[in-house]
Design an enzyme around this catalytic site. Sequence first.
Site, mmCIF file in Angstrom:
data_model
loop_
_atom_site.group_PDB
_atom_site.id
_atom_site.type_symbol
_atom_site.label_atom_id
_atom_site.label_comp_id
_atom_site.label_asym_id
_atom_site.label_seq_id
_atom_site.Cartn_x
_atom_site.Cartn_y
_atom_site.Cartn_z
ATOM 1 N N ASP A 242 0.833 -1.204 0.000
ATOM 2 C CA ASP A 242 0.000 0.000 0.000
ATOM 3 C C ASP A 242 0.869 1.256 0.000
ATOM 4 O O ASP A 242 1.405 1.660 1.026
ATOM 5 C CB ASP A 242 -0.912 -0.009 1.241
ATOM 6 C CG ASP A 242 -1.882 1.164 1.248
ATOM 7 O OD1 ASP A 242 -2.005 1.847 0.211
ATOM 8 O OD2 ASP A 242 -2.536 1.377 2.296
ATOM 9 N N LYS A 249 1.196 8.050 0.374
ATOM 10 C CA LYS A 249 1.437 8.187 1.813
ATOM 11 C C LYS A 249 2.445 9.320 2.027
ATOM 12 O O LYS A 249 3.415 9.437 1.288
ATOM 13 C CB LYS A 249 1.917 6.858 2.384
ATOM 14 C CG LYS A 249 0.779 5.849 2.447
ATOM 15 C CD LYS A 249 1.081 4.658 3.301
ATOM 16 C CE LYS A 249 -0.129 3.734 3.368
ATOM 17 N NZ LYS A 249 -1.217 4.258 4.222
ATOM 18 N N ASP A 261 0.191 -5.039 4.502
ATOM 19 C CA ASP A 261 -1.209 -4.678 4.280
ATOM 20 C C ASP A 261 -2.065 -5.822 3.748
ATOM 21 O O ASP A 261 -3.244 -5.652 3.448
ATOM 22 C CB ASP A 261 -1.285 -3.446 3.359
ATOM 23 C CG ASP A 261 -2.442 -2.528 3.725
ATOM 24 O OD1 ASP A 261 -2.971 -2.660 4.846
ATOM 25 O OD2 ASP A 261 -2.819 -1.695 2.880
ATOM 26 N N ASP A 320 -5.896 6.188 -0.671
ATOM 27 C CA ASP A 320 -5.250 5.414 0.400
ATOM 28 C C ASP A 320 -6.289 4.663 1.237
ATOM 29 O O ASP A 320 -5.935 3.816 2.053
ATOM 30 C CB ASP A 320 -4.419 6.365 1.279
ATOM 31 C CG ASP A 320 -3.386 5.635 2.113
ATOM 32 O OD1 ASP A 320 -3.169 4.429 1.865
ATOM 33 O OD2 ASP A 320 -2.791 6.269 3.006
ATOM 34 N N GLU A 322 -8.039 2.280 0.367
ATOM 35 C CA GLU A 322 -8.248 1.275 -0.680
ATOM 36 C C GLU A 322 -8.753 -0.052 -0.133
ATOM 37 O O GLU A 322 -9.400 -0.815 -0.851
ATOM 38 C CB GLU A 322 -6.934 1.044 -1.455
ATOM 39 C CG GLU A 322 -5.925 0.082 -0.811
ATOM 40 C CD GLU A 322 -5.415 0.507 0.563
ATOM 41 O OE1 GLU A 322 -5.495 1.711 0.861
ATOM 42 O OE2 GLU A 322 -4.958 -0.354 1.333
ATOM 43 N N ARG A 324 -11.049 -0.764 2.005
ATOM 44 C CA ARG A 324 -12.513 -0.877 2.004
ATOM 45 C C ARG A 324 -13.054 -1.088 0.591
ATOM 46 O O ARG A 324 -14.119 -1.678 0.424
ATOM 47 C CB ARG A 324 -13.129 0.352 2.685
ATOM 48 C CG ARG A 324 -12.856 1.644 1.984
ATOM 49 C CD ARG A 324 -13.093 2.849 2.890
ATOM 50 N NE ARG A 324 -12.048 2.983 3.909
ATOM 51 C CZ ARG A 324 -12.026 3.937 4.827
ATOM 52 N NH1 ARG A 324 -12.996 4.825 4.904
ATOM 53 N NH2 ARG A 324 -11.037 3.994 5.706
#
Length: 473
Positions: A242, A249, A261, A320, A322, A324
């Site tokens: 991620d 980020k 992640d 970010d 992502e 969900r």
Amino acid sequence: MLVQAKYSSKASSVNQIYLVSSKSKIKNFIEDKAVAAHFESKWKEGTITTLDSISGKTILVKIEKLDQPKNKEAVRKAGATIFKQIQSSCKDVIINAENDLAIELFCEGFSLASYSFTKYFTDKSKQKQTLKDVYVASKSADLKRINSIVDATVWSRDLVNEPVSYLTAEKLAEEILKKAENTGLKVEVLTKQKIKSLKMGGLLAVNKGSIDPPTFTIIEWKNKKAVNKKPIVLVGKGVVYDTGGLSLKPTANSMDMMKCDMGGAAAMAGTMMGIAALNLPLHVIALIPATDNRPGGNAYAPGDVITMFNGTTVEVLNTDAEGRMILADALAYSNKYNPELVIDAATLTGAAVRAIGTFASCVMGNAPQKEIDLMIESGMDTYDRVVQLPFWDDYFEEMKSKIADLKNLGGPYAGMITAGKFLEHFTDSPYIHIDIAGPAYLTSEDSYRGTGGTGAGVRLLIDFLTKKANGGK
Ligand code: BES
Ligand code: ZN
Ligand code: ZN
């Protein structure tokens, strides 16, 4: 190197570990009067006392009554401490205890502490461990159960510790296929083409910035003697890396641990291996959507509106968020099984970490409270702990978009709950959401959890499912 205990009636080791609850019991265990007297004289001095003699080591561990989670945890931790103490000074050891539970807990901590991720060291001789064989003197200790749980946990750790340079979404699926061979588990991997034809818009959107295709892995355990008619479905977040995507980020080191992640995917895959090894009389299905999240040429962008697998439209306000997006599709996919219960595990939010740190996961859901209570109980019993947060509909309001059905970003507060409420929208079944972002990955060592991937969720869920298989107790 992982060590796992085996039973031996005539173990030859001169190194002995005794787990004893009271001073008066020392002499029941230790035949050598001088050695017993030594430990009696040291009884008050601490939990672990070691006597090195010419012939070997004798270690006495003081244990409390094992009727409380924290006392059980102390035995696991003693196992880890002693492993670290003796790993490079002996070849084998025998464990003796007053009861089997003490042996089992001790072996769990001892074995889990012996895990290390050494694949990428070129000089294997640097490893200092000499200890190879661990025996227990009790035939009735359930070592099969402990060893199965340890196997599942360390496999899950391996997956988390693998960097994305190796573990792409396709590789994750392959690793699952390989590990499931000869276990009785059925594994099906949906490829990008199939994911496209199913219109899994969330998973495809996150994957757009990647040059590697996504995968959607389905693992099924269907015991003929299953006590549940409708399956339990597990869903694990499989973001193999991620970066945040276009909502990159903010600092380089906030990305350092983002190979973790897919910790939710590793937790669910590990749990499936565990329940198969234990042959639990259940019907359980795990769904693992997987991709990396990158700011590539065609990456999904803030402002995009995505049509998800179930037709819901989602306005992307932060790429970010992502996890969900991919979990929503998997949760919606779970509806086709008409599950009795859906549980997901995900390294979903920084908010979960800020709220309770690395010692527990956040749990919430709309499943009957008795199911969540059982989860909390499993958390305490395994010390793979969970803390319940509210799941009121008020939190859902923030997830409504001005231009689409939902948006993927909530307000500044309670981010782990608004994320959970977003996910709830996609499943029609009783639902438990576990945000494992805190405990999934540790940057400094903690007893038998080690550093790096911890396997968080595996011991918790194997215990929970074992309780379900036993009628909820
Ligand atoms: N993978 C992260 C969450 C995370 C944080 C996992 C720390 C492990 C340790 C997740 O995809 C993420 O970036 N979440 C955002 C969501 C936000 C943009 C709504 C977060 O929590 O900041
Ligand atoms: Zn993210
Ligand atoms: Zn993420």
